[in-house]
Design a protein around this motif. Sequence first.
Motif, PDB file in Angstrom:
ATOM      1  N   ARG A 210       0.802  -1.232   0.000  1.00 54.85           N
ATOM      2  CA  ARG A 210       0.000   0.000   0.000  1.00 54.85           C
ATOM      3  C   ARG A 210       0.828   1.271   0.000  1.00 54.85           C
ATOM      4  N   HIS A 211       2.013   1.254   0.617  1.00 54.78           N
ATOM      5  CA  HIS A 211       2.775   2.489   0.776  1.00 54.78           C
ATOM      6  C   HIS A 211       4.224   2.324   0.320  1.00 54.78           C
ATOM      7  N   PRO A 212       4.461   2.084  -0.978  1.00 58.24           N
ATOM      8  CA  PRO A 212       5.853   2.016  -1.446  1.00 58.24           C
ATOM      9  C   PRO A 212       6.534   3.365  -1.248  1.00 58.24           C
ATOM     10  N   LEU A 213       7.818   3.328  -1.008  1.00 58.98           N
ATOM     11  CA  LEU A 213       8.548   4.531  -0.633  1.00 58.98           C
ATOM     12  C   LEU A 213       9.900   4.535  -1.322  1.00 58.98           C
ATOM     13  N   TYR A 214      10.400   5.728  -1.639  1.00 54.46           N
ATOM     14  CA  TYR A 214      11.786   5.825  -2.087  1.00 54.46           C
ATOM     15  C   TYR A 214      12.527   6.849  -1.238  1.00 54.46           C
ATOM     16  N   LEU A 215      13.821   6.607  -1.117  1.00 60.71           N
ATOM     17  CA  LEU A 215      14.699   7.430  -0.310  1.00 60.71           C
ATOM     18  C   LEU A 215      15.911   7.772  -1.178  1.00 60.71           C
ATOM     19  N   VAL A 216      16.153   9.067  -1.384  1.00 63.26           N
ATOM     20  CA  VAL A 216      17.221   9.487  -2.291  1.00 63.26           C
ATOM     21  C   VAL A 216      18.230  10.348  -1.540  1.00 63.26           C
ATOM     22  N   PRO A 217      19.508   9.960  -1.538  1.00 61.78           N
ATOM     23  CA  PRO A 217      20.511  10.770  -0.846  1.00 61.78           C
ATOM     24  C   PRO A 217      20.766  12.084  -1.565  1.00 61.78           C
ATOM     25  N   ARG A 218      20.912  13.153  -0.765  1.00 62.64           N
ATOM     26  CA  ARG A 218      21.204  14.475  -1.313  1.00 62.64           C
ATOM     27  C   ARG A 218      22.597  14.962  -0.899  1.00 62.64           C
ATOM     28  N   GLY A 219      23.338  14.152  -0.163  1.00 57.46           N
ATOM     29  CA  GLY A 219      24.636  14.551   0.331  1.00 57.46           C
ATOM     30  C   GLY A 219      24.532  15.213   1.692  1.00 57.46           C
ATOM     31  N   ASP A 220      25.630  15.228   2.434  1.00 56.52           N
ATOM     32  CA  ASP A 220      25.683  15.852   3.757  1.00 56.52           C
ATOM     33  C   ASP A 220      24.628  15.278   4.703  1.00 56.52           C
ATOM     34  N   ASP A 221      24.397  13.975   4.619  1.00 61.28           N
ATOM     35  CA  ASP A 221      23.455  13.269   5.502  1.00 61.28           C
ATOM     36  C   ASP A 221      22.000  13.661   5.282  1.00 61.28           C
ATOM     37  N   VAL A 222      21.695  14.277   4.161  1.00 57.71           N
ATOM     38  CA  VAL A 222      20.326  14.708   3.845  1.00 57.71           C
ATOM     39  C   VAL A 222      19.718  13.723   2.849  1.00 57.71           C
ATOM     40  N   TYR A 223      18.428  13.408   3.064  1.00 56.96           N
ATOM     41  CA  TYR A 223      17.722  12.455   2.218  1.00 56.96           C
ATOM     42  C   TYR A 223      16.353  13.014   1.848  1.00 56.96           C
ATOM     43  N   MET A 224      15.970  12.782   0.604  1.00 52.06           N
ATOM     44  CA  MET A 224      14.618  13.104   0.168  1.00 52.06           C
ATOM     45  C   MET A 224      13.784  11.830   0.272  1.00 52.06           C
ATOM     46  N   LEU A 225      12.639  11.931   0.896  1.00 53.83           N
ATOM     47  CA  LEU A 225      11.766  10.800   1.169  1.00 53.83           C
ATOM     48  C   LEU A 225      10.429  11.044   0.480  1.00 53.83           C
ATOM     49  N   GLY A 226       9.997  10.104  -0.340  1.00 49.81           N
ATOM     50  CA  GLY A 226       8.714  10.254  -1.019  1.00 49.81           C
ATOM     51  C   GLY A 226       8.173   8.872  -1.388  1.00 49.81           C
ATOM     52  N   ALA A 227       7.079   8.772  -2.010  1.00 49.24           N
ATOM     53  CA  ALA A 227       6.119   9.849  -2.196  1.00 49.24           C
ATOM     54  C   ALA A 227       4.783   9.180  -2.374  1.00 49.24           C
ATOM     55  N   THR A 228       3.800   9.813  -1.857  1.00 48.01           N
ATOM     56  CA  THR A 228       2.442   9.325  -2.027  1.00 48.01           C
ATOM     57  C   THR A 228       1.955   9.640  -3.438  1.00 48.01           C
ATOM     58  N   GLN A 229       0.933   8.919  -3.869  1.00 44.30           N
ATOM     59  CA  GLN A 229       0.285   9.207  -5.150  1.00 44.30           C
ATOM     60  C   GLN A 229      -1.218   9.228  -4.921  1.00 44.30           C
ATOM     61  N   ILE A 230      -1.798  10.407  -5.068  1.00 48.38           N
ATOM     62  CA  ILE A 230      -3.222  10.590  -4.810  1.00 48.38           C
ATOM     63  C   ILE A 230      -3.825  11.324  -5.992  1.00 48.38           C
ATOM     64  N   GLU A 231      -4.899  10.793  -6.532  1.00 46.76           N
ATOM     65  CA  GLU A 231      -5.565  11.472  -7.625  1.00 46.76           C
ATOM     66  C   GLU A 231      -6.127  12.803  -7.129  1.00 46.76           C
ATOM     67  N   GLY A 232      -5.698  13.873  -7.752  1.00 38.87           N
ATOM     68  CA  GLY A 232      -6.164  15.194  -7.354  1.00 38.87           C
ATOM     69  C   GLY A 232      -5.111  16.232  -7.632  1.00 38.87           C
ATOM     70  N   ASP A 233      -5.562  17.462  -7.853  1.00 41.03           N
ATOM     71  CA  ASP A 233      -4.635  18.520  -8.233  1.00 41.03           C
ATOM     72  C   ASP A 233      -4.368  19.496  -7.093  1.00 41.03           C
ATOM     73  N   GLY A 234      -4.675  19.094  -5.863  1.00 40.89           N
ATOM     74  CA  GLY A 234      -4.397  19.965  -4.735  1.00 40.89           C
ATOM     75  C   GLY A 234      -2.905  20.207  -4.569  1.00 40.89           C
ATOM     76  N   ARG A 235      -2.528  21.465  -4.401  1.00 48.35           N
ATOM     77  CA  ARG A 235      -1.115  21.818  -4.286  1.00 48.35           C
ATOM     78  C   ARG A 235      -0.812  22.428  -2.921  1.00 48.35           C
ATOM     79  N   GLY A 236      -1.709  22.159  -1.958  1.00 43.39           N
ATOM     80  CA  GLY A 236      -1.529  22.704  -0.630  1.00 43.39           C
ATOM     81  C   GLY A 236      -0.570  21.874   0.197  1.00 43.39           C
ATOM     82  N   PRO A 237      -0.495  22.150   1.491  1.00 43.34           N
ATOM     83  CA  PRO A 237       0.431  21.438   2.378  1.00 43.34           C
ATOM     84  C   PRO A 237       0.148  19.944   2.426  1.00 43.34           C
ATOM     85  N   ALA A 238       1.155  19.189   2.839  1.00 42.27           N
ATOM     86  CA  ALA A 238       1.011  17.746   2.999  1.00 42.27           C
ATOM     87  C   ALA A 238       0.033  17.439   4.119  1.00 42.27           C
TER      88      ALA A 238
END
Length: 317
Positions: A210-238
Amino acid sequence: MTRVTVLGAGVAGLCVAQELACRGAQVTVIDPAGAPGPGACSWWAGGMLAPFCEGEVAEPEVVDLGRTAAAWWCAAGADVTDAGTLVLALSRDRAELDRFARRTQGHRWLDRAGIAGLEPALAERFDRALFFDTEAHLAPRATLTGLRDRLAARGVAFLTEGAPEGTVIDCRGLAARDRLADLRGVRGEMAVLRAPGLGLARPVRLLHPRHPLYLVPRGDDVYMLGATQIEGDGRGPATLRAVVELLNAAYAIHPAFAEAEVLEIGADARPAFPDNMPRVLRAGGRLHVNGLYRHGFLLAPALARQAADMVLTQEGT
């Protein structure tokens, strides 16, 4: 000299501008923001150049078009990391890993020792993985900003407003629904974390029914974590639910994420057509490059080449 106006300074617009400028066209980019930033969905992207992994759910054309993406970005001056992609599953979800293997190509199986050779921090938690060794990744924000600056240095004009001149290529993403009625939004949410000491060197995908996830290193111990997929064009906060699911999944990869600093949480909507396949099409007197869905950095170079071919072939006839 062919004169072209590109609408939109996200990943699609900048790739189109790059491709045309390299072929000698006079290019102007118009974007209300003036430069890449949070208003573009590509600002929130993972930056994975992973055509074989995407083949698990995407059409074969996505895999074929995406294979040349890493080389294109390198030629455009981006900092691309060729470290492959590691795909994992928790013991209770081992069937997901087998299913992923059946639906993809370009991988090899790893045991615990193989995982330790790539990501020592994960070897104690996982004893089986898929490794896609030809895949790559990049940092989207630095890549977009750097490409924009290099284009400006070679004479591409960037404006915040103005009347388009010459051939118009519309790369506005969801904003182009005023001309492309079948375009829809697919919302995604992400988090940026700092987790000192883990030292992950490549994107990690954790499979889950139900909740596949990816984790991408950005360097300096920083990681980008994502991502949900929801039908809809809302661009507001998570949403709270999305954030909880993301952070729980990160903890499942490694408990050190429980102490990670949450640097940023974001959300945006990706443009997609009904079949989730991108398009280069003519409509309303414009050439449109749109519908990149979740494959922005992977497919934008190929679509940019197609758009440039169409524009310059038409100019020469």
